[in-house]
Design a protein around this motif. Structure first.
Motif, PDB file in Angstrom:
ATOM      1  N   ASN A 129       0.835  -1.336  -0.076  1.00 33.90           N
ATOM      2  CA  ASN A 129       0.228  -0.060   0.112  1.00 33.90           C
ATOM      3  C   ASN A 129       0.774   1.287   0.046  1.00 33.90           C
ATOM      4  O   ASN A 129       0.319   2.279  -0.140  1.00 33.90           O
ATOM      5  N   ARG A 130       2.251   1.228   0.083  1.00 32.59           N
ATOM      6  CA  ARG A 130       3.148   2.275   0.127  1.00 32.59           C
ATOM      7  C   ARG A 130       4.324   1.849  -0.958  1.00 32.59           C
ATOM      8  O   ARG A 130       5.122   0.762  -0.692  1.00 32.59           O
ATOM      9  N   VAL A 131       4.850   2.673  -1.776  1.00 30.77           N
ATOM     10  CA  VAL A 131       6.043   2.450  -2.397  1.00 30.77           C
ATOM     11  C   VAL A 131       6.846   3.741  -2.566  1.00 30.77           C
ATOM     12  O   VAL A 131       6.669   4.843  -2.581  1.00 30.77           O
ATOM     13  N   LEU A 132       8.103   3.485  -2.764  1.00 31.51           N
ATOM     14  CA  LEU A 132       9.131   4.657  -2.778  1.00 31.51           C
ATOM     15  C   LEU A 132       9.756   4.505  -4.050  1.00 31.51           C
ATOM     16  O   LEU A 132      10.362   3.540  -4.741  1.00 31.51           O
ATOM     17  N   LEU A 133       9.516   5.511  -4.838  1.00 33.75           N
ATOM     18  CA  LEU A 133       9.988   5.760  -6.144  1.00 33.75           C
ATOM     19  C   LEU A 133      11.573   6.067  -6.267  1.00 33.75           C
ATOM     20  O   LEU A 133      11.986   6.536  -5.451  1.00 33.75           O
ATOM     21  N   ASP A 134      12.021   5.540  -7.205  1.00 30.53           N
ATOM     22  CA  ASP A 134      13.519   6.207  -7.499  1.00 30.53           C
ATOM     23  C   ASP A 134      13.614   7.533  -7.952  1.00 30.53           C
ATOM     24  O   ASP A 134      12.812   7.937  -8.852  1.00 30.53           O
ATOM     25  N   VAL A 135      14.505   8.466  -7.373  1.00 29.67           N
ATOM     26  CA  VAL A 135      14.567   9.793  -7.669  1.00 29.67           C
ATOM     27  C   VAL A 135      16.075  10.093  -8.170  1.00 29.67           C
ATOM     28  O   VAL A 135      16.988   9.417  -7.491  1.00 29.67           O
ATOM     29  N   ASP A 136      16.153  10.997  -8.916  1.00 27.80           N
ATOM     30  CA  ASP A 136      17.522  11.587  -9.330  1.00 27.80           C
ATOM     31  C   ASP A 136      17.846  12.651  -8.281  1.00 27.80           C
ATOM     32  O   ASP A 136      17.366  13.695  -8.883  1.00 27.80           O
ATOM     33  N   ARG A 137      18.744  12.377  -7.543  1.00 25.62           N
ATOM     34  CA  ARG A 137      18.901  13.563  -6.400  1.00 25.62           C
ATOM     35  C   ARG A 137      19.702  14.630  -6.962  1.00 25.62           C
ATOM     36  O   ARG A 137      20.109  15.623  -6.192  1.00 25.62           O
ATOM     37  N   SER A 138      20.541  14.332  -8.078  1.00 17.31           N
ATOM     38  CA  SER A 138      21.599  15.219  -8.651  1.00 17.31           C
ATOM     39  C   SER A 138      20.533  16.296  -9.366  1.00 17.31           C
ATOM     40  O   SER A 138      21.304  17.244 -10.209  1.00 17.31           O
ATOM     41  N   LEU A 139      19.425  16.105  -9.837  1.00 15.28           N
ATOM     42  CA  LEU A 139      18.752  16.928 -10.601  1.00 15.28           C
ATOM     43  C   LEU A 139      18.423  18.208 -10.271  1.00 15.28           C
ATOM     44  O   LEU A 139      17.805  18.011  -9.040  1.00 15.28           O
ATOM     45  N   ASP A 140      19.126  19.387 -10.526  1.00 17.94           N
ATOM     46  CA  ASP A 140      18.571  20.743 -10.196  1.00 17.94           C
ATOM     47  C   ASP A 140      17.349  21.187 -10.810  1.00 17.94           C
ATOM     48  O   ASP A 140      17.276  21.382 -11.730  1.00 17.94           O
ATOM     49  N   LEU A 141      16.272  21.333  -9.786  1.00 18.73           N
ATOM     50  CA  LEU A 141      15.081  21.787 -10.110  1.00 18.73           C
ATOM     51  C   LEU A 141      15.019  23.174 -10.139  1.00 18.73           C
ATOM     52  O   LEU A 141      13.843  23.732 -10.318  1.00 18.73           O
ATOM     53  N   THR A 142      15.977  24.099  -9.761  1.00 17.03           N
ATOM     54  CA  THR A 142      15.792  25.332  -9.678  1.00 17.03           C
ATOM     55  C   THR A 142      15.176  25.961 -10.965  1.00 17.03           C
ATOM     56  O   THR A 142      14.351  26.939 -10.674  1.00 17.03           O
ATOM     57  N   PRO A 143      15.604  25.667 -12.077  1.00 16.58           N
ATOM     58  CA  PRO A 143      15.163  26.479 -13.277  1.00 16.58           C
ATOM     59  C   PRO A 143      13.563  26.105 -13.503  1.00 16.58           C
ATOM     60  O   PRO A 143      12.766  26.907 -13.916  1.00 16.58           O
ATOM     61  N   TYR A 144      13.163  24.827 -12.940  1.00 21.38           N
ATOM     62  CA  TYR A 144      11.956  24.570 -13.088  1.00 21.38           C
ATOM     63  C   TYR A 144      10.835  25.186 -11.975  1.00 21.38           C
ATOM     64  O   TYR A 144      10.065  25.728 -12.657  1.00 21.38           O
ATOM     65  N   ILE A 145      11.515  25.229 -10.909  1.00 21.21           N
ATOM     66  CA  ILE A 145      10.385  25.933  -9.872  1.00 21.21           C
ATOM     67  C   ILE A 145      10.357  27.412 -10.188  1.00 21.21           C
ATOM     68  O   ILE A 145       9.395  28.145  -9.683  1.00 21.21           O
ATOM     69  N   LYS A 146      11.320  28.140 -10.704  1.00 22.41           N
ATOM     70  CA  LYS A 146      11.453  29.628 -11.160  1.00 22.41           C
ATOM     71  C   LYS A 146      10.690  29.782 -12.449  1.00 22.41           C
ATOM     72  O   LYS A 146      10.761  30.988 -12.826  1.00 22.41           O
ATOM     73  N   SER A 147      10.359  28.715 -13.121  1.00 23.58           N
ATOM     74  CA  SER A 147       9.616  29.114 -14.414  1.00 23.58           C
ATOM     75  C   SER A 147       8.170  29.001 -14.102  1.00 23.58           C
ATOM     76  O   SER A 147       7.676  28.822 -13.358  1.00 23.58           O
ATOM     77  N   GLU A 148       7.501  30.071 -15.233  1.00 24.45           N
ATOM     78  CA  GLU A 148       6.045  30.280 -15.276  1.00 24.45           C
ATOM     79  C   GLU A 148       5.346  29.265 -15.757  1.00 24.45           C
ATOM     80  O   GLU A 148       4.220  28.866 -15.277  1.00 24.45           O
ATOM     81  N   ASN A 149       6.162  28.350 -16.729  1.00 22.52           N
ATOM     82  CA  ASN A 149       5.607  27.425 -17.295  1.00 22.52           C
ATOM     83  C   ASN A 149       5.994  25.880 -17.272  1.00 22.52           C
ATOM     84  O   ASN A 149       6.871  25.312 -17.965  1.00 22.52           O
ATOM     85  N   ILE A 150       5.794  25.254 -16.031  1.00 28.11           N
ATOM     86  CA  ILE A 150       6.285  24.039 -15.585  1.00 28.11           C
ATOM     87  C   ILE A 150       5.138  22.993 -16.106  1.00 28.11           C
ATOM     88  O   ILE A 150       3.992  23.221 -15.903  1.00 28.11           O
ATOM     89  N   THR A 151       5.597  21.749 -16.651  1.00 29.06           N
ATOM     90  CA  THR A 151       4.741  20.822 -17.010  1.00 29.06           C
ATOM     91  C   THR A 151       5.388  19.449 -16.173  1.00 29.06           C
ATOM     92  O   THR A 151       6.459  19.188 -16.292  1.00 29.06           O
ATOM     93  N   ILE A 152       4.444  18.992 -15.538  1.00 26.31           N
ATOM     94  CA  ILE A 152       4.531  17.459 -14.978  1.00 26.31           C
ATOM     95  C   ILE A 152       3.733  16.558 -15.875  1.00 26.31           C
ATOM     96  O   ILE A 152       2.665  16.323 -16.024  1.00 26.31           O
ATOM     97  N   ARG A 153       4.548  15.469 -16.376  1.00 27.97           N
ATOM     98  CA  ARG A 153       4.038  14.599 -17.210  1.00 27.97           C
ATOM     99  C   ARG A 153       4.060  13.146 -16.574  1.00 27.97           C
ATOM    100  O   ARG A 153       4.993  12.846 -16.051  1.00 27.97           O
ATOM    101  N   THR A 154       3.124  12.475 -16.536  1.00 23.61           N
ATOM    102  CA  THR A 154       3.177  11.013 -15.983  1.00 23.61           C
ATOM    103  C   THR A 154       2.893   9.923 -17.139  1.00 23.61           C
ATOM    104  O   THR A 154       2.353  10.071 -17.987  1.00 23.61           O
ATOM    105  N   GLU A 155       3.621   8.723 -16.983  1.00 20.87           N
ATOM    106  CA  GLU A 155       3.376   7.488 -17.652  1.00 20.87           C
ATOM    107  C   GLU A 155       3.264   6.490 -16.601  1.00 20.87           C
ATOM    108  O   GLU A 155       3.788   6.392 -15.719  1.00 20.87           O
ATOM    109  N   VAL A 156       2.088   5.793 -16.853  1.00 20.52           N
ATOM    110  CA  VAL A 156       1.473   4.683 -15.888  1.00 20.52           C
ATOM    111  C   VAL A 156       1.148   3.726 -16.812  1.00 20.52           C
ATOM    112  O   VAL A 156       0.410   3.683 -17.613  1.00 20.52           O
ATOM    113  N   ILE A 157       1.529   2.490 -16.176  1.00 21.94           N
ATOM    114  CA  ILE A 157       1.242   1.163 -16.716  1.00 21.94           C
ATOM    115  C   ILE A 157       0.621   0.330 -15.684  1.00 21.94           C
ATOM    116  O   ILE A 157       0.978   0.291 -14.659  1.00 21.94           O
ATOM    117  N   GLY A 158      -0.515  -0.292 -16.073  1.00 19.55           N
ATOM    118  CA  GLY A 158      -1.249  -0.898 -14.860  1.00 19.55           C
ATOM    119  C   GLY A 158      -2.429  -1.363 -15.201  1.00 19.55           C
ATOM    120  O   GLY A 158      -2.971  -1.297 -16.523  1.00 19.55           O
TER     121      GLY A 158
END
Length: 184
Positions: A129-158
């Motif tokens: 009922n709980r899973v921990l996703l793999d993340v890339d901790r080296s990915l700098d998200l600074t330009p993303y959170i400072k942007s006016e046009n951020i897009t989050i896209r998902t791919e889900v199989i199930g």
């Protein structure tokens, strides 16, 4: 002479201590409802795919609008570096399983910037009922959170769960900020 030296040292220390950096953990939580679907015996109704439903609620999050970000960081202009430390998905009902998911990936992009893999899980354990996703901790998200046009896209199989299943995404971001010691 000693008064001049005292003034000089005071000004030097004032300039040296003017800027400092903080490492701040910012928690962010959002939920999404995955509608259940139970086929009716004898009727030939195609089962919708999970990718058709998507995770729209998970693509709308805005960390710098969250109260935790405002309380701990203040303004996005203070951010010098931000990355994702943890991305956890869990069912809000501990009796339900998340194993209707086979694979899930979250991507982030901005206008005139590359799309990057934010978090993913290639295999969901049975009866979890709980899973921990793999993340890339080296990915700098600074330009993303400072942007006016951020897009989050998902791919889900199930497969579609038999009952409505509410999922919670718990994210922890590490934020480095620069503050002016005397004007903050």
């Amino acid at each position: 002479m000693s008064r001049l030296l005292t003034v000089f040292l005071s000004l030097f220390l004032l300039n040296c201590s003017d800027i400092y950096v903080n490492d701040i953990d910012v928690d962010y939580t959002t939920t999404a409802l995955v509608p259940g679907f139970t086929p009716i015996a004898g009727l030939d109704i195609p089962t919708p795919s999970l990718t058709e439903l998507g995770f729209d609620e998970f693509t709308q999050f805005d960390i710098n609008a969250s109260q935790a970000f405002k309380d701990k960081v203040g303004s996005v202009s203070k951010v010098t570096f931000i990355n994702l430390q943890t991305f956890e998905l869990e069912t809000t009902d501990p009796e339900l399983s998340i194993d209707f998911l086979d694979k899930v990936s979250f991507y982030i992009s901005i206008a005139n910037g590359p799309e990057r893999l934010l978090a993913h899980l290639d295999s969901v354990p049975l009866n979890s009922n709980r899973v921990l996703l793999d993340v890339d901790r080296s990915l700098d998200l600074t330009p993303y959170i400072k942007s006016e046009n951020i897009t989050i896209r998902t791919e889900v199989i199930g497969t579609i769960p038999n009952v409505d299943t509410e999922l919670t995404a718990n994210l922890i971001f590490l934020v480095d900020t620069t503050h002016n010691a005397f004007y903050n």
